[in-house]
Enzyme design. Structure first.
Site, PDB file in Angstrom:
ATOM      1  CG  MET A 118       6.276 -26.964  55.439  1.00  0.00           C
ATOM      2  SD  MET A 118       6.459 -27.198  57.100  1.00  0.00           S
ATOM      3  CE  MET A 118       5.275 -28.495  57.341  1.00  0.00           C
ATOM      4  CG  ASP A 143       4.651 -19.672  64.431  1.00  0.00           C
ATOM      5  OD1 ASP A 143       5.142 -19.349  65.326  1.00  0.00           O
ATOM      6  OD2 ASP A 143       3.998 -20.721  64.168  1.00  0.00           O
ATOM      7  CE  LYS A 182       9.229 -22.481  66.376  1.00  0.00           C
ATOM      8  NZ  LYS A 182       9.907 -23.986  66.530  1.00  0.00           N
TER       9      LYS A 182
END
Length: 506
Positions: free
Chosen positions: A166, A35, A57
């Site tokens: 996030m 990633d 990603k």
């Protein structure tokens, strides 16, 4: 050979926090599927012939479709490959690993889950913020702020401490949801971006003022902590380490820089890596292959670098042989690092010269060199010739064979160059004459294209540190000076020299 897929957590954006299990798997990987949010230094841990596939990603940026990633994993596993699927943090904490596991199970592929250090736990700790406290926080919860409309904010507002991953893009929505459910605007909040590496930033505030403090800042990747424990923020112990607040440019081969970087980081330094060497196979294996077939005719094998060890034994393995093929051959190595790499193959050297330099090998050789047949796998071009001349002078028959090539990268690393020009580098370290030569060449090329500055002006306020006399000689020739030279000509010795020069008194 049976294929295997390892779903590995890479931890933070810092190689220093990689687990030993992950390190071992990376060093033996045949295929690496990774990633975006990993430390780029991890790519240097895999074998030189490992296939590396970047699948992205990262929130808001183009990524490889999940179906394609699943197919990569299955196809390479069925080919019998050892596949490492490298994910940031821990693979089972918002790692979206379920589709990959299901695809592997459906195809009857072997797989193993390997944990990593999640930023949800490590980021608060590295910022000095405890997630629990017997008075202020008896519990905490970890959540993703990716889709705030799907969360039960009434329940979340009652929890002592929230750790949100996030959530940078939805921060204003998160704050509004918590305020709507009764959380006061004075509730403390901390935002940690790029936790654990030289880019780390920490913002402290309240639900009422944090948006103003981070206005215009991209908060990706970031960890958000909300709760009274933020007020308990401790001083970071790293501020007391000898190399704290020093930014060090490491100029080594990309494949070898990680160990030295870790040593410097353990002393508090911020490390910027600038690959100044590219290590690749020789233009032809003919010489080394012929020597391997006739190993029994040699009395001694001389290895003067970790690269020589690695490429020699990889070629030995290519022919189905291992360390047992050297049972009748004595081994001499130069340097602790070379000896350490040799031990990875189950062997201890019969001789190490005391000064860790090739020049002292002949002077201190434990046997008469007359009529000794010596195999010397070495760099194909550009190496020093003094060792072979001296061995031959004393009657040895030396067979030199190319084991690897070392070249100069085509362009200078962008981050390193920006920091050099802007005066954000305190120290440059050189561990070989070749890195000095290549550094000089790369900087001169960059100056011709982008700047009217001279190299002397860029280096004027930067400390130049050398691993030993031969490297120092090249520094004087190319850069005009050396400020620090290691007493012991090893990476550990170079770190020790830096500590003595910059050690702070508590």
């Amino acid at each position: 050979m049976t294929g295997q897929v390892y779903l590995v957590g890479a931890g933070l954006e810092n190689i220093a926090y990689l687990t030993l299990r992950a390190y071992h798997l990376l060093s033996h990987a045949e295929v690496l599927i990774y990633d975006a949010l990993i430390d780029s230094q991890l790519l240097n841990l895999v074998p030189y012939n490992c296939l590396k596939i970047n699948v992205g990603k990262r929130g808001g940026l183009p990524s490889t479709k999940q179906e394609t990633i699943n197919k990569y994993l299955v196809d390479y596993c069925l080919e019998g490959k050892q596949v490492v699927r490298l994910k940031s943090g821990d693979p089972l904490i918002f790692g979206r690993v379920n589709p990959e596991i299901n695809a592997l199970i459906k195809a009857n592929c072997n797989y193993e889950l390997v944990p990593g250090i999640s930023s949800a736990l490590a980021a608060p700790l590295l910022a000095g913020i405890p997630l629990t406290d017997k008075v202020l926080s008896r519990c905490f919860t970890v959540l993703t702020g990716h889709q705030p409309d799907l969360l039960d904010w009434e329940a979340l507002a009652k929890i002592d401490t929230l750790v949100i991953l996030m959530g940078g893009r939805t921060l204003s929505i998160i704050i509004q949801c918590l305020q709507d459910k009764g959380l006061a605007i004075t509730t403390p909040i901390a935002i940690i971006r790029h936790s654990g590496n030289h880019k780390q930033q920490v913002w402290l505030g309240t639900l009422g003022d944090i948006l103003d403090k981070v206005y215009g800042v991209s908060l990706s990747p970031a960890v958000i902590i909300i709760g009274e424990v933020v007020t308990l923020k401790f001083m970071d112990f790293s501020s007391f380490l000898p190399l704290t607040n020093k930014t060090i440019l490491v100029t080594r081969a990309a494949e070898q820089s990680s160990q030295f970087t870790l040593l410097l980081q353990q002393q508090g330094a911020t490390v910027i890596e600038m690959p100044a060497l590219e290590i690749v196979p020789p233009s032809s294996w003919e010489g080394l292959d012929s020597a391997i077939k006739d190993l029994s005719t040699f009395n001694w094998l001389i290895l003067t670098s970790a690269n020589a060890v690695e490429f020699f034994f990889k070629r030995l393995d290519y022919y189905g042989k291992d360390a047992r093929a050297l049972s009748e051959v004595k081994i001499a190595v130069v340097g602790k690092k070379t000896a350490s790499v040799l031990q990875n193959y189950g062997l201890k050297p019969d001789f190490i010269p005391p000064n860790f330099v090739a020049d002292s090998l002949v002077e201190n050789f434990p046997e008469s060199l007359s009529h000794q047949n010596i195999l010397f796998p070495r760099v194909e071009t550009g190496g020093r010739e003094i060792l072979v001349k001296e061995l031959t002078k004393f009657g040895a028959n030396v067979v030199e064979v190319a084991a690897y090539q070392s070249g100069c990268p085509s362009t200078i690393d962008t981050d390193a160059w920006d920091r050099l020009q802007s005066g954000k580098i305190d120290i440059i370290t050189f561990a070989s004459s070749k890195t000095v030569e290549n550094f000089y060449q790369l900087v001169q090329q960059a100056l011709e294209k982008e700047s009217s500055l001279r190299i002397s002006a860029i280096l004027e306020k930067i400390c130049i540190a050398s691993i030993g006399p031969q490297t120092s000689k090249t520094c004087y020739e190319r850069l005009g000076r050396v400020d620090i030279e290691a007493v012991e000509y090893t990476l550990e010795g170079l770190v020790e020299a830096l500590i003595k020069s910059y050690c702070i008194v508590l």
